[in-house]
Scaffold this active site. Structure first.
Site, mmCIF file in Angstrom:
data_model
loop_
_atom_site.group_PDB
_atom_site.id
_atom_site.type_symbol
_atom_site.label_atom_id
_atom_site.label_comp_id
_atom_site.label_asym_id
_atom_site.label_seq_id
_atom_site.Cartn_x
_atom_site.Cartn_y
_atom_site.Cartn_z
ATOM 1 N N GLU A 1 0.839 -1.189 0.000
ATOM 2 C CA GLU A 1 0.000 0.000 0.000
ATOM 3 C C GLU A 1 0.877 1.243 0.000
ATOM 4 O O GLU A 1 1.785 1.358 0.806
ATOM 5 C CB GLU A 1 -0.881 -0.021 1.262
ATOM 6 C CG GLU A 1 -1.967 0.989 1.231
ATOM 7 C CD GLU A 1 -2.703 0.955 -0.099
ATOM 8 O OE1 GLU A 1 -3.458 0.006 -0.311
ATOM 9 O OE2 GLU A 1 -2.504 1.867 -0.933
ATOM 10 N N LYS B 1 8.354 -1.428 -1.699
ATOM 11 C CA LYS B 1 7.674 -0.672 -0.649
ATOM 12 C C LYS B 1 8.674 -0.111 0.361
ATOM 13 O O LYS B 1 8.648 1.076 0.706
ATOM 14 C CB LYS B 1 6.645 -1.579 0.031
ATOM 15 C CG LYS B 1 5.970 -0.991 1.249
ATOM 16 C CD LYS B 1 5.203 0.283 0.912
ATOM 17 C CE LYS B 1 4.866 1.016 2.170
ATOM 18 N NZ LYS B 1 3.508 1.070 2.526
ATOM 19 N N CYS C 1 5.379 4.028 9.471
ATOM 20 C CA CYS C 1 6.141 3.345 8.413
ATOM 21 C C CYS C 1 7.606 3.743 8.290
ATOM 22 O O CYS C 1 8.473 2.880 8.226
ATOM 23 C CB CYS C 1 5.450 3.568 7.079
ATOM 24 S SG CYS C 1 3.904 2.665 6.957
HETATM 25 C C1 UDX Z 1 -0.047 -1.979 9.524
HETATM 26 C C2 UDX Z 1 1.468 -1.837 9.460
HETATM 27 O O1 UDX Z 1 1.893 -0.911 10.413
HETATM 28 C C3 UDX Z 1 1.925 -1.414 8.106
HETATM 29 O O2 UDX Z 1 3.326 -1.570 8.004
HETATM 30 C C4 UDX Z 1 1.351 -2.269 7.076
HETATM 31 O O3 UDX Z 1 1.690 -1.781 5.806
HETATM 32 C C5 UDX Z 1 -0.150 -2.446 7.220
HETATM 33 O O4 UDX Z 1 -0.479 -2.824 8.543
HETATM 34 P P1 UDX Z 1 -1.918 -0.247 10.047
HETATM 35 O O5 UDX Z 1 -3.129 -0.661 9.279
HETATM 36 O O6 UDX Z 1 -1.659 1.206 10.176
HETATM 37 O O7 UDX Z 1 -0.626 -0.720 9.336
HETATM 38 O O8 UDX Z 1 -1.864 -1.018 11.444
HETATM 39 P P2 UDX Z 1 -2.930 -1.060 12.605
HETATM 40 O O9 UDX Z 1 -3.768 0.167 12.568
HETATM 41 O O10 UDX Z 1 -2.174 -1.417 13.833
HETATM 42 O O11 UDX Z 1 -3.888 -2.275 12.191
HETATM 43 C C6 UDX Z 1 -3.566 -3.613 12.290
HETATM 44 C C7 UDX Z 1 -4.799 -4.372 12.820
HETATM 45 O O12 UDX Z 1 -4.566 -5.773 12.732
HETATM 46 C C8 UDX Z 1 -5.143 -4.083 14.289
HETATM 47 O O13 UDX Z 1 -6.453 -3.596 14.395
HETATM 48 C C9 UDX Z 1 -4.988 -5.461 14.975
HETATM 49 O O14 UDX Z 1 -5.925 -5.679 15.998
HETATM 50 C C10 UDX Z 1 -5.198 -6.409 13.819
HETATM 51 N N1 UDX Z 1 -4.613 -7.750 14.029
HETATM 52 C C11 UDX Z 1 -3.323 -7.878 14.405
HETATM 53 C C12 UDX Z 1 -5.405 -8.868 13.831
HETATM 54 O O15 UDX Z 1 -6.591 -8.764 13.522
HETATM 55 N N2 UDX Z 1 -4.846 -10.107 13.987
HETATM 56 C C13 UDX Z 1 -3.562 -10.288 14.371
HETATM 57 O O16 UDX Z 1 -3.103 -11.427 14.516
HETATM 58 C C14 UDX Z 1 -2.774 -9.127 14.585
HETATM 59 C C1 UDX Z 2 4.228 7.092 4.272
HETATM 60 C C2 UDX Z 2 4.381 7.052 2.725
HETATM 61 O O1 UDX Z 2 4.268 8.364 2.189
HETATM 62 C C3 UDX Z 2 3.324 6.154 2.139
HETATM 63 O O2 UDX Z 2 3.496 6.067 0.736
HETATM 64 C C4 UDX Z 2 3.497 4.805 2.764
HETATM 65 O O3 UDX Z 2 2.604 3.886 2.253
HETATM 66 C C5 UDX Z 2 3.344 4.878 4.275
HETATM 67 O O4 UDX Z 2 4.301 5.786 4.786
HETATM 68 P P1 UDX Z 2 2.589 8.332 5.990
HETATM 69 O O5 UDX Z 2 3.431 7.715 7.053
HETATM 70 O O6 UDX Z 2 1.117 8.236 6.107
HETATM 71 O O7 UDX Z 2 2.960 7.676 4.579
HETATM 72 O O8 UDX Z 2 2.936 9.889 5.908
HETATM 73 P P2 UDX Z 2 3.857 10.863 5.026
HETATM 74 O O9 UDX Z 2 2.982 11.872 4.401
HETATM 75 O O10 UDX Z 2 4.775 10.132 4.123
HETATM 76 O O11 UDX Z 2 4.687 11.608 6.168
HETATM 77 C C6 UDX Z 2 5.590 10.932 7.037
HETATM 78 C C7 UDX Z 2 6.232 11.905 8.000
HETATM 79 O O12 UDX Z 2 7.136 12.785 7.338
HETATM 80 C C8 UDX Z 2 5.222 12.793 8.730
HETATM 81 O O13 UDX Z 2 5.587 12.931 10.083
HETATM 82 C C9 UDX Z 2 5.339 14.112 7.992
HETATM 83 O O14 UDX Z 2 4.944 15.199 8.783
HETATM 84 C C10 UDX Z 2 6.824 14.130 7.662
HETATM 85 N N1 UDX Z 2 7.159 14.973 6.501
HETATM 86 C C11 UDX Z 2 6.651 14.668 5.259
HETATM 87 C C12 UDX Z 2 7.984 16.071 6.663
HETATM 88 O O15 UDX Z 2 8.439 16.349 7.763
HETATM 89 N N2 UDX Z 2 8.293 16.832 5.562
HETATM 90 C C13 UDX Z 2 7.819 16.559 4.312
HETATM 91 O O16 UDX Z 2 8.151 17.291 3.368
HETATM 92 C C14 UDX Z 2 6.965 15.439 4.154
#
Ligand code: UDX
Ligand code: UDX
Length: 459
Positions: free
Chosen positions: A162, A217, A273
């Site tokens: 993603e 990724k 991430c």
């Molecule tokens: C996560 C990772 O941080 C990211 O690197 C990846 O790309 C996508 O998954 P995110 O969706 O932001 O991203 O995580 P989170 O909001 O923590 O959601 C994960 C969910 O999975 C939680 O709600 C957790 O309860 C659930 N989970 C975890 C299950 O249902 N089963 C499990 O065994 C472990």
């Molecule tokens: C990132 C990637 O952009 C996305 O493609 C991937 O799938 C998940 O990780 P995200 O973590 O949601 O997404 O946020 P992003 O907009 O990339 O920002 C990451 C951090 O960098 C934030 O804390 C943001 O404030 C900071 N940032 C970003 C800066 O400080 N300066 C910038 O110019 C851009």
């Protein structure tokens, strides 16, 4: 394989919005998102859309359009797995906090649990899609577990990372720069490509081998994070040379070979991430004996930690070398605007540092609930939970958070911060009143005219 039912394991920041858009664009496909966290599922099912567990602009509208029509949220993981032809794994892969690779390697235990669960309950052929960001070659593990389940079922593994960024997730999903699908079976790849083809043009759907997809990724995040750390490194130099980092960023960003994005100096990047994925890359490189490669990427993290630390150091130094007993206001707790996600937010580390110096911290964020602020601080284990409660207050209004404080630190670039009545805030703060703008969002001249001592990043 014709896809009629999709299951997604993990109702988080990635799984929730992604499946909502897939359901909206494929009304004939039944999409079920399952999660072991029953509170989270209950929140997704809440009739009151402001109670959804995840805030993203545009998400609530899509949920109200699709929920209970062809999008379902459930804790019944086994049934959803069994009835689906395609299963997305979207569970979290946090950095390991124990054992080998502690602090750097990704903890894949949830991924393995999902694979074992799928192997256990599946009674028909499945396409299993890795949606979580994973170290390169994780598909090998998933494949091995599934193929050795001994129930004679065919499993095809795909990697479909993603690229959505939080705060713009729906926009990113609706018009992606590209969709990446890695796999070994052409038929499985096309089944998933067809799901996306409902709204993404075929030439934006990139097909690669499994390993290129997994590594792309991590690489994309490492490159983006490296740019932020590069401009942040320059921001410190600007502060010593009277150059202005925003001007420098604009000047180099207009070079089309460099480009203008990801050049906004800040108090440091956060989010679930960037740090995790770079540490992962460092760990993988080191495990292949590529020490220079590992050191190179690790430096991006070192620079980011330095940027957070020098921000709080500057605040303390400017406040006459002590913040003990002083009220310091933190505006913004989310790791960036337009999300309620706080993972790895710079605000957590800056606050922790200020608390070590015995400051009294008041926090305001438009979308982050009070409990999250405390749990983020408690997670660091720097002091007792009681001490965090004694020294930190979380306010419902920005004006009460700022009243009587010595300094305000802006940690998130929420648009509403620019609209506040800063004259009123000034009149209610202790004098001299300091602003430390960790996002360079306020107008320096205007703030100085009001009477503030204004400090920003790289200016
Ligand atoms: C996560 C990772 O941080 C990211 O690197 C990846 O790309 C996508 O998954 P995110 O969706 O932001 O991203 O995580 P989170 O909001 O923590 O959601 C994960 C969910 O999975 C939680 O709600 C957790 O309860 C659930 N989970 C975890 C299950 O249902 N089963 C499990 O065994 C472990
Ligand atoms: C990132 C990637 O952009 C996305 O493609 C991937 O799938 C998940 O990780 P995200 O973590 O949601 O997404 O946020 P992003 O907009 O990339 O920002 C990451 C951090 O960098 C934030 O804390 C943001 O404030 C900071 N940032 C970003 C800066 O400080 N300066 C910038 O110019 C851009």
């Amino acid at each position: 394989m014709k896809i009629e039912k999709i299951c997604c394991i993990g109702a988080g920041y990635v799984g929730g919005p992604t499946m909502a858009v897939i359901a909206q664009k494929n009304p004939k496909i039944k999409v079920t998102i399952v999660d072991i966290n029953s509170d989270r599922i209950a929140a997704w099912n809440s009739p009151d859309l402001s109670k959804l567990p995840i805030y993203e602009p545009g998400l609530a509208e899509i949920i109200s359009e699709t929920r209970d029509k062809n999008l379902f949220f459930s804790t019944d993981v086994d049934t959803a797995i069994d009835e689906a032809e395609m299963i997305f794994i979207s569970v979290n892969t946090p950095t390991k906090t124990y054992g080998k690779g502690k602090g750097q390697a990704a903890d894949l235990k949830y991924i393995e649990l999902c694979a074992r669960n799928i192997a256990k309950v599946a009674t028909t052929d499945k396409i299993v899609v890795e949606k979580s960001t994973l170290p390169v070659r994780t598909a090998e593990t998933i494949k091995s577990i599934l193929q050795n389940s001994g129930n004679g079922i065919n499993f095809h593994i795909l990697s479909n990372p993603e690229f959505l960024a939080e705060g713009t997730a729906i926009e990113d999903l609706l018009s992606p720069d590209r969709v990446l699908i890695g796999g070994e079976s052409e038929e499985a790849i096309e089944s998933l490509a067809n799901v996306y083809a409902s709204w993404v043009s075929q030439n934006q759907i990139l097909r690669t081998n499994l390993w290129s997809s997994e590594l792309s990724k991590l690489t994309a995040n490492a490159f983006l994070a490296q740019r932020v750390s590069s401009i942040n490194a320059i921001s410190e130099l600007c502060e010593h040379t009277e150059a202005n980092v925003d001007e420098v960023a604009k000047a180099i960003g207009m070079d089309s070979r460099i480009g203008s994005k990801f050049l906004k100096a800040s108090v440091g990047f956060g989010g679930s991430c960037f740090q995790k994925d770079i540490l992962n890359l460092v760990y993988i490189s080191r495990s292949y004996g590529l020490n220079e490669v590992a050191d190179y990427w690790e430096q991006v993290i070192i620079m980011n930690d330095h940027q957070k630390r020098r921000f709080s150091d500057k605040l303390i130094k400017t406040l006459y070398n002590t913040v003990s007993g002083k009220k310091i206001s933190i505006l913004g707790w989310a790791f960036k605007k337009d999300t309620n996600d706080t993972r790895e937010s710079a605000a957590i580390y800056v606050t922790d540092h200020l608390l070590n110096e015995q400051a009294l911290v008041s926090v305001y964020d438009p979308k982050v609930p009070e409990q999250k602020v405390y749990s983020d601080l408690n997670y660091l284990n720097s002091r007792t939970e009681q001490e965090n409660e004694d020294f930190v207050t979380v306010d419902k209004s920005p004006y009460s958070a700022l009243k009587g404080s010595h300094a305000v630190a802006i940690m998130t670039e929420w648009d509403e911060f620019k609209e506040y009545d800063w004259e009123k805030i000034y009149s209610e703060m202790k004098k001299p009143a300091f602003i430390f703008d960790g996002r360079n969002i306020l107008n320096k001249g205007k703030m100085q005219d009001i009477g503030f001592e204004y400090y920003s990043i790289g200016q």
